[in-house]
Design an enzyme around this catalytic site. Structure first.
Site, PDB file in Angstrom:
ATOM      1  N   ASP A 224      -4.971  -7.189   5.913  1.00  0.00           N
ATOM      2  CA  ASP A 224      -6.209  -6.498   5.545  1.00  0.00           C
ATOM      3  C   ASP A 224      -7.273  -7.527   5.167  1.00  0.00           C
ATOM      4  O   ASP A 224      -8.425  -7.481   5.626  1.00  0.00           O
ATOM      5  CB  ASP A 224      -5.901  -5.570   4.347  1.00  0.00           C
ATOM      6  CG  ASP A 224      -7.034  -4.612   4.047  1.00  0.00           C
ATOM      7  OD1 ASP A 224      -8.027  -4.604   4.802  1.00  0.00           O
ATOM      8  OD2 ASP A 224      -6.934  -3.875   3.046  1.00  0.00           O
TER       9      ASP A 224
ATOM     10  N   ASP B 298     -10.617  -9.179   7.777  1.00  0.00           N
ATOM     11  CA  ASP B 298     -12.032  -9.165   7.377  1.00  0.00           C
ATOM     12  C   ASP B 298     -12.594 -10.582   7.365  1.00  0.00           C
ATOM     13  O   ASP B 298     -13.725 -10.812   7.788  1.00  0.00           O
ATOM     14  CB  ASP B 298     -12.202  -8.523   5.996  1.00  0.00           C
ATOM     15  CG  ASP B 298     -12.446  -7.031   6.117  1.00  0.00           C
ATOM     16  OD1 ASP B 298     -12.103  -6.460   7.181  1.00  0.00           O
ATOM     17  OD2 ASP B 298     -12.969  -6.426   5.157  1.00  0.00           O
TER      18      ASP B 298
ATOM     19  N   ASP C 138      -2.217 -18.204   1.574  1.00  0.00           N
ATOM     20  CA  ASP C 138      -3.333 -18.913   0.936  1.00  0.00           C
ATOM     21  C   ASP C 138      -3.830 -20.049   1.835  1.00  0.00           C
ATOM     22  O   ASP C 138      -5.043 -20.289   1.948  1.00  0.00           O
ATOM     23  CB  ASP C 138      -2.953 -19.422  -0.466  1.00  0.00           C
ATOM     24  CG  ASP C 138      -1.536 -19.973  -0.540  1.00  0.00           C
ATOM     25  OD1 ASP C 138      -0.780 -19.811   0.431  1.00  0.00           O
ATOM     26  OD2 ASP C 138      -1.187 -20.581  -1.564  1.00  0.00           O
TER      27      ASP C 138
ATOM     28  N   TYR D  16       0.817  -1.213   0.000  1.00  0.00           N
ATOM     29  CA  TYR D  16       0.000   0.000   0.000  1.00  0.00           C
ATOM     30  C   TYR D  16       0.857   1.273   0.000  1.00  0.00           C
ATOM     31  O   TYR D  16       0.374   2.355  -0.299  1.00  0.00           O
ATOM     32  CB  TYR D  16      -0.936   0.049   1.220  1.00  0.00           C
ATOM     33  CG  TYR D  16      -2.005  -1.027   1.225  1.00  0.00           C
ATOM     34  CD1 TYR D  16      -2.277  -1.772   0.078  1.00  0.00           C
ATOM     35  CD2 TYR D  16      -2.736  -1.302   2.360  1.00  0.00           C
ATOM     36  CE1 TYR D  16      -3.253  -2.755   0.084  1.00  0.00           C
ATOM     37  CE2 TYR D  16      -3.708  -2.286   2.371  1.00  0.00           C
ATOM     38  CZ  TYR D  16      -3.957  -3.010   1.228  1.00  0.00           C
ATOM     39  OH  TYR D  16      -4.919  -3.985   1.236  1.00  0.00           O
TER      40      TYR D  16
ATOM     41  N   LYS E  74       4.181 -15.305   2.308  1.00  0.00           N
ATOM     42  CA  LYS E  74       4.119 -16.038   1.036  1.00  0.00           C
ATOM     43  C   LYS E  74       5.571 -16.250   0.623  1.00  0.00           C
ATOM     44  O   LYS E  74       6.026 -15.840  -0.448  1.00  0.00           O
ATOM     45  CB  LYS E  74       3.332 -15.196   0.016  1.00  0.00           C
ATOM     46  CG  LYS E  74       3.025 -15.890  -1.288  1.00  0.00           C
ATOM     47  CD  LYS E  74       1.982 -16.975  -1.177  1.00  0.00           C
ATOM     48  CE  LYS E  74       1.792 -17.674  -2.514  1.00  0.00           C
ATOM     49  NZ  LYS E  74       1.009 -18.901  -2.425  1.00  0.00           N
TER      50      LYS E  74
END
Ligand code: NAD
Length: 360
Positions: free
Chosen positions: A245, A249, A221, A141, A189
């Site tokens: 992020d 959620d 994942d 970001y 990852k």
């Protein structure tokens, strides 16, 4: 203890839920002999309307002088014009930056009384009590990016992490795990991304200081699957910004309702009690559809005050008392509309606050 708390009520249901949270803090003060002084400040859409800026300078100054900041929510359709020079969400990003908040903590505890409200099977959810910590200031970001030019052929974003950015958030997560069930899952990852390989290497180094905390590396994942297949097996989960992020959620859906989940954002600034100057807020938004109706669920904001008591004021017994009072009200079958079931008694925002205060 005396503490100064800046209240950024914000927009929509923000003022309704922060009013209830203050009611609870007042009750905590009365019962445990503390004095909480509130300093209401403007941020978000209300600040654009009143001062022409989503984050007035006076708000930043007040937050920097406070022991903790309590936030309701910002935003609403009246400020949704994408061409406007300022937007409510800019206030949120601005205050996170001004307070140097680098870690977002979201506990997700599935309450037995509300287990039916989740889309996941009860047998999978039973015993779920986890804390997801998301790095807030680094990663893709904030890395260099290039928009697609007029021809719209290529664009890129860059995921960058430095050793100190990883160290501080992993250390914070390890400390949190130490105070809980002493298990840390670090998400990356590393099989593909160079920044993840650094993340993993630094995590292993930092965790040598925490031999009592069990460390597990989980690919992002795989974590997306494990969270809905075996959520109860995790204690603390730490992830970089983008992965965090998405996973925060996903994790929030385990609990069933947005109206129940608190959060804390912590940084490296300390308050006058030598504790982190944190920002505490419910994870939900300003719910314009409910604003002004007195029906919003205030429990996420009330539980955010428990986090405030714990992390910024060091008042663990008081934090637990607030959490116990919320549980007691739920156990008595009292609900706001968003978490109601056919057997429950449905109450409005203020009554829910009154009942939690009464249980304290
Ligand atoms: P939202 O969280 O406001 O609402 C989503 C749904 O959940 C709505 O149906 C709402 O009624 C319900 N809901 C939310 N909080 C609730 C509560 N306490 N009790 C009962 N029901 C509740 O998300 P949205 O509708 O996508 O966004 C509305 C506005 O909020 C937008 O302007 C958005 O930008 C803003 N927003 C702000 C924040 C923040 O301040 N941190 C976070 C998310 C969204």
């Amino acid at each position: 203890m005396q503490a100064k708390i800046v209240v950024l009520a914000g927009d929509g249901i923000g003022p309704e839920v922060t009013d209830e949270a203050q009611k609870i803090l007042d009750k905590v003060g009365q019962r445990f002999g503390h004095t909480f002084a509130y300093d209401p400040q403007l941020m978000g859409g209300c600040a654009i309307d009143r001062c022409g800026s989503s984050l007035p300078e006076a708000t930043v100054e007040a937050c920097l002088q406070a022991d903790a900041v309590l936030l309701g929510a910002v935003g609403g359709p009246q400020w949704d014009n994408p061409n406007a020079p300022d937007r409510p969400e800019r206030g949120l990003l601005g205050i996170r930056k001004a307070l140097n908040l680098f870690a977002n903590l979201r506990p997700v505890k599935v309450q037995p009384e509300l287990i039916h409200a989740s889309a996941i099977k009860e047998s999978v959810l039973a015993g779920t009590d986890l804390l997801v910590i998301r790095e807030l200031t680094g990663g893709v970001y904030f890395g260099p990016r290039q928009e697609a030019g007029a021809e719209g052929y290529q664009a890129f974003d860059t995921m960058i992490y430095t050793r100190p950015e990883i160290e501080r958030v992993v250390r914070l997560a390890a400390e949190a795990a130490r105070g809980r069930h002493k298990k840390l899952a670090s998400v990356d990852k590393a099989n593909v991304l160079a920044s993840s390989r650094l993340w993993r290497r630094v995590t292993v180094e930092v965790m040598q200081e925490y031999p009592d905390v069990e460390l597990e590396h989980v690919l992002v994942d795989a974590m997306a699957m494990h969270l809905i297949r075996r959520p109860a097996s995790f204690d603390v989960i730490v992830a970089e910004n983008l992965f965090g992020d998405i996973l925060t959620d996903e994790a929030s859906m385990l609990a069933g309702s947005m109206g129940m989940l608190p959060s804390a954002s912590l940084g490296d600034k300390q308050n006058r009690h030598q504790l982190p100057l944190g920002l505490y807020e419910p994870i939900h938004g300003s719910a314009p559809d409910l604003a002004g109706k007195g029906v919003a669920n205030p429990l996420a904001t009330i539980l955010s005050t428990a986090m405030l008591l714990r992390h910024s004021l060091g008042l663990e017994a008081e934090a637990q008392a607030v959490e116990a009072a919320v549980n007691a009200v739920l156990a008595a079958g009292i609900r706001t509309g968003d978490i109601a079931d056919p057997k429950s008694e449905v109450v409005g925002t203020a009554t829910m606050g009154d009942l939690v205060a009464a249980h304290l």
